[in-house]
Design an enzyme around this catalytic site. Sequence first.
Site, mmCIF file in Angstrom:
data_model
loop_
_atom_site.group_PDB
_atom_site.id
_atom_site.type_symbol
_atom_site.label_atom_id
_atom_site.label_comp_id
_atom_site.label_asym_id
_atom_site.label_seq_id
_atom_site.Cartn_x
_atom_site.Cartn_y
_atom_site.Cartn_z
ATOM 1 N N GLU A 61 -14.311 -2.887 0.769
ATOM 2 C CA GLU A 61 -14.328 -3.478 2.102
ATOM 3 C C GLU A 61 -15.279 -2.712 3.026
ATOM 4 O OE1 GLU A 61 -9.996 -3.828 0.606
ATOM 5 O OE2 GLU A 61 -11.732 -2.541 0.307
ATOM 6 N N ALA A 167 -14.631 0.145 -37.425
ATOM 7 C CA ALA A 167 -15.557 -0.633 -38.243
ATOM 8 C C ALA A 167 -15.046 -0.631 -39.674
ATOM 9 C CB ALA A 167 -16.962 -0.047 -38.183
ATOM 10 N N LEU A 217 -17.756 12.377 -29.802
ATOM 11 C CA LEU A 217 -16.849 11.637 -28.908
ATOM 12 C C LEU A 217 -17.405 11.590 -27.488
ATOM 13 C CD1 LEU A 217 -13.298 12.798 -30.090
ATOM 14 C CD2 LEU A 217 -14.711 10.897 -30.906
ATOM 15 N N LEU A 299 -4.644 5.037 -36.156
ATOM 16 C CA LEU A 299 -4.665 3.686 -35.605
ATOM 17 C C LEU A 299 -3.376 2.944 -35.938
ATOM 18 C CD1 LEU A 299 -8.354 2.882 -36.555
ATOM 19 C CD2 LEU A 299 -7.461 2.739 -34.224
#
Length: 360
Positions: A61, A167, A217, A299
């Site tokens: 803003e 991947a 990383l 994962l």
Amino acid sequence: MVRLYFLTMHTSEAYMQRCIELAMKGAGHVSPNPMVGAVLVAGERIIGEGWHREYGQAHAEVNCIGSVAPADRHLVSQSTLFVSLEPCAHFGRTPPCADLIVQHRIPKVVVGCTDTFSQVSGRGIARLQAAGVDVVTGVLEQGCRYLNRRFFTRQERGRPYVVLKWAQSEDGFLGPEQGRKVMLSNSFSRKMAHRMRSEEDAILVGFRTALLDNPLLSNRYGSGKQPLRIAVDPGLQLPQHLHLFDRQQPTLVFNTVKDEEQEQLRLVRVNGAASLPQQILHHLEGINSLIVEGGSKTLQLFIDAGLWDEATVIRTPHLLGGGTAAPVLRHAVKTAQYNLYSDQISIYRHEDTRRLYPEK
């Protein structure tokens, strides 16, 4: 005297879409704040635009009102301000934007979505209305919430937004047997992965990936900040010559041995492998988003715990014939798919996350 025209829903949505486009320019630069865009309209003309550019600096803003040309400043008090997120009403690193709007006597504000941050949460809208400002809410609300799904996940679910990325070969493996390293994705996909890193707050790998791949990383192609590096090293057995320990950027190592603070390195003790994803996320205060890049075991831990929100899977034409199997997603909805030359990129979202923050 400029006549203020009636803003139809179609017109309002067009201006709000512009707010979203502006807000996206802050990706990778404003976290842990949300991305916000603002547009000031007088008559049928945009006289000011702005977005939150950098954490700790002026909000959207402020930049929007400040962008108005000297010749148009007399129109500010006759304009409508469109903003993708409820204006703040508290003193943080900057003064309240709601007060700024009242100060400039802007008569109407159109808000994309309310801010669920505890120090705002309707207070900005209430302050505007108390000052006589006409406030309209909920214009492109889903799009505005989706834009800041990372911020809202932190505020509403008490944890970072978790992005998985890997991947895999055409026959479903992350790497060959016996720990040999192979580069599966092409150079275009690797650049995309670095852009992803530039837009997330932190990046995590497991012990085996850190040891065998020795990753930096880091973000070497995107324009955003470097992510916080995170590794899982239960017994503190990773060699100190690895890139993770180069002290070039802040690094966390989750382990079962000790807590310790060093230069650019913090060791955080956790209670074993049970509920490891929950323990990691619990320690990431002030982190809006985390990208988990591997390996397969790490994962899968996040997937099985249901602690993931989005996944980018890169399928390559390589055939490995065996090795480390790719993770298996659960409760996943594919939302996009495209090709980067030889690689196929698939985007998935957890069904619960998609329900909370739909794309449209």
